[in-house]
Design a protein around this motif. Structure first.
Motif, PDB file in Angstrom:
ATOM      1  N   GLN A 145       0.834  -1.213   0.000  1.00 22.15           N
ATOM      2  CA  GLN A 145       0.000   0.000   0.000  1.00 22.15           C
ATOM      3  C   GLN A 145       0.867   1.260   0.000  1.00 22.15           C
ATOM      4  O   GLN A 145       0.543   2.242  -0.659  1.00 22.15           O
ATOM      5  CB  GLN A 145      -0.940  -0.018   1.212  1.00 22.15           C
ATOM      6  CG  GLN A 145      -2.052  -1.043   1.069  1.00 22.15           C
ATOM      7  CD  GLN A 145      -2.768  -1.333   2.383  1.00 22.15           C
ATOM      8  OE1 GLN A 145      -2.241  -1.116   3.466  1.00 22.15           O
ATOM      9  NE2 GLN A 145      -3.977  -1.854   2.275  1.00 22.15           N
ATOM     10  N   GLU A 175       2.013   1.990  -3.438  1.00 25.12           N
ATOM     11  CA  GLU A 175       0.938   2.620  -4.233  1.00 25.12           C
ATOM     12  C   GLU A 175       0.770   4.098  -3.860  1.00 25.12           C
ATOM     13  O   GLU A 175       0.548   4.953  -4.722  1.00 25.12           O
ATOM     14  CB  GLU A 175      -0.392   1.892  -3.997  1.00 25.12           C
ATOM     15  CG  GLU A 175      -0.473   0.565  -4.727  1.00 25.12           C
ATOM     16  CD  GLU A 175      -1.707  -0.234  -4.334  1.00 25.12           C
ATOM     17  OE1 GLU A 175      -2.649   0.345  -3.755  1.00 25.12           O
ATOM     18  OE2 GLU A 175      -1.728  -1.447  -4.612  1.00 25.12           O
ATOM     19  N   GLU A 186       3.534   6.017  -5.427  1.00 25.59           N
ATOM     20  CA  GLU A 186       3.333   6.139  -6.881  1.00 25.59           C
ATOM     21  C   GLU A 186       2.364   7.293  -7.169  1.00 25.59           C
ATOM     22  O   GLU A 186       2.618   8.128  -8.045  1.00 25.59           O
ATOM     23  CB  GLU A 186       2.803   4.809  -7.439  1.00 25.59           C
ATOM     24  CG  GLU A 186       2.613   4.851  -8.937  1.00 25.59           C
ATOM     25  CD  GLU A 186       2.737   3.485  -9.602  1.00 25.59           C
ATOM     26  OE1 GLU A 186       2.754   2.458  -8.913  1.00 25.59           O
ATOM     27  OE2 GLU A 186       2.816   3.482 -10.846  1.00 25.59           O
ATOM     28  N   LEU A 223       9.191   0.812  -5.791  1.00 24.96           N
ATOM     29  CA  LEU A 223       8.558   1.454  -6.955  1.00 24.96           C
ATOM     30  C   LEU A 223       9.502   1.428  -8.161  1.00 24.96           C
ATOM     31  O   LEU A 223       9.087   1.124  -9.288  1.00 24.96           O
ATOM     32  CB  LEU A 223       8.203   2.894  -6.564  1.00 24.96           C
ATOM     33  CG  LEU A 223       7.386   3.711  -7.553  1.00 24.96           C
ATOM     34  CD1 LEU A 223       6.075   3.020  -7.912  1.00 24.96           C
ATOM     35  CD2 LEU A 223       7.116   5.090  -6.959  1.00 24.96           C
ATOM     36  N   LYS A 267       9.758  -2.102  -9.462  1.00 22.72           N
ATOM     37  CA  LYS A 267       8.556  -2.461 -10.229  1.00 22.72           C
ATOM     38  C   LYS A 267       8.700  -2.075 -11.704  1.00 22.72           C
ATOM     39  O   LYS A 267       8.361  -2.838 -12.593  1.00 22.72           O
ATOM     40  CB  LYS A 267       7.356  -1.743  -9.604  1.00 22.72           C
ATOM     41  CG  LYS A 267       6.064  -1.858 -10.375  1.00 22.72           C
ATOM     42  CD  LYS A 267       4.945  -1.135  -9.632  1.00 22.72           C
ATOM     43  CE  LYS A 267       3.852  -0.726 -10.595  1.00 22.72           C
ATOM     44  NZ  LYS A 267       2.732  -0.051  -9.934  1.00 22.72           N
TER      45      LYS A 267
END
Ligand code: NAD
Length: 338
Positions: A29, A32, A35, A128, A131
């Motif tokens: 979380q 996210e 991001e 991040l 990813k």
């Protein structure tokens, strides 16, 4: 005649590390949340001067990190101290507090443990980058520095790439390396093994995280040929571990904030070997600029850690704490005001 307005004062919500744990905010979380925050940064809706450092001799420091975003509805400030010697005292390297301020009224709404936030948002920011930039074939995570961040990075890499299940680690202190292996083996599905040296770990890594101390007098060791084709290197210790030759040999060089790199170069004497930045993490997320173009590209990301990451995480924490009524309410003013 002007009507008298009764002011509504809010208490300040204090959140200890144990109370932050009660909010069930996961690493996935936080990734996210960061991001989304980088989109806000890309839109120019964050005020964020470079962090301020006061050096206390060697790698010991004080630092403050401030940011404000009316678009996010809040501003905030982190005040922290750093001292790698603290481990001998059984204390963390980095300790701090975060103050969260509501933009509409300017009221101080929360004070929270910042070690909790720093520990997680730093690894989440690396997650991040992993990813977007780790190549599809990546199998081995290399960790240099088996401390708090090393531990959190296993969690962050697992959150974005659960298929990466092998970790090779190295710490300058063998007992810390052993403890790390004992503690982290099997955690987040990782098989954790000892690397005999930083070079062994770097050469094997598809994703390499450098998390040694940020020294005022850097003695980098990672050479250009230690980094294999297709590898992603994320440094959270500035340019402490990577040589200038290695930096310049990379196909892509990224950072979480160009302004902070420039400031660190000017005021801290850091990053003398950085002669180009190809893209920022905000570019990566929002426009795709700086994304890996081939499986063999070698990519380096300097994640210095930015105040926006603390702010975005603190906003989420505050919202959850309010909803669950977690924390201790501290009256900022007495019931009878002067
Ligand atoms: N960029 C960011 O956003 C950010 C945020 C938090 C911390 N940091 C930095 O990350 C680093 C690690 O922080 P931490 O909280 O995990 O500290 P920590 O003290 O918990 O762990 C650091 C570990 O590195 C080891 N070490 C020291 N020199 C080494 C070397 N040359 N090679 C390998 N290992 C070495 C130490 O023995 C220790 O185990 C620090 O430099 C800190 O300033 C960066």
């Amino acid at each position: 005649m002007q009507a008298t307005v009764e002011p509504i004062y809010n208490d300040v919500r204090y959140l200890s590390a144990a109370q932050l744990d009660q909010l069930d905010l996961t690493m996935g979380q936080i990734i996210e949340i960061l991001e989304a925050a980088f989109w806000v940064k890309a839109e120019g809706k964050v005020m964020m001067p470079p962090k301020i450092f006061f050096h206390r001799g060697g790698p010991r420091f004080y630092s403050s990190m401030v940011s404000a975003s009316p678009a996010l509805g809040y501003a905030g400030c982190k005040w922290q101290s750093g001292d790698p010697e603290n481990s001998a005292r059984g204390l963390p390297y980095i300790q701090g507090l975060y103050i969260l301020t509501e933009d509409t009224t300017g009221q101080m709404r929360a004070i929270m443990d910042a070690e909790w936030i720093t520990g997680r948002r730093t690894a989440a920011a690396s997650g991040l980058v992993v990813k977007y930039q780790a190549r599809a074939e990546a199998q081995t995570l290399g960790i240099l520095g088996c401390g708090l961040q090393g531990r959190r990075h296993l969690e962050a890499v697992n959150a974005v790439r659960p298929d990466i299940a092998h970790c090779l680690c190295y710490d300058i202190q063998p007992d810390r390396q052993e403890k790390f292996i004992d503690e982290m083996s099997g955690e987040f599905g990782f098989r954790v093994e000892s690397g005999a040296s930083a070079e062994v770990v770097a050469r094997a890594a598809d994703v390499l995280v450098t998390g040694g101390p940020i020294e005022s007098d850097r003695k980098p060791v990672i050479q250009p040929d230690w980094i294999k084709p297709g590898a992603l290197v994320v440094t959270i210790d500035y340019d402490s571990y990577v040589t200038d030759g290695a930096i310049q040999a990379m196909d892509l060089v990224l950072t979480d904030d160009e302004g902070q790199i420039a400031d660190a170069r000017l005021n801290e004497g850091k990053f003398p070997g950085v002669n180009r930045i190809d893209a920022t993490v905000a570019d990566l997320v929002t426009s795709g600029k700086g994304r890996r173009a081939s499986k063999d590209e070698r990519i380096l990301a300097f994640n210095l850690g930015i105040a926006l990451e603390d702010l975005a995480t603190a906003i989420e924490i505050f919202g959850r704490a309010e909803a669950k009524d977690v924390g201790t309410l501290l009256p900022l003013r007495n019931a009878t005001r002067d």
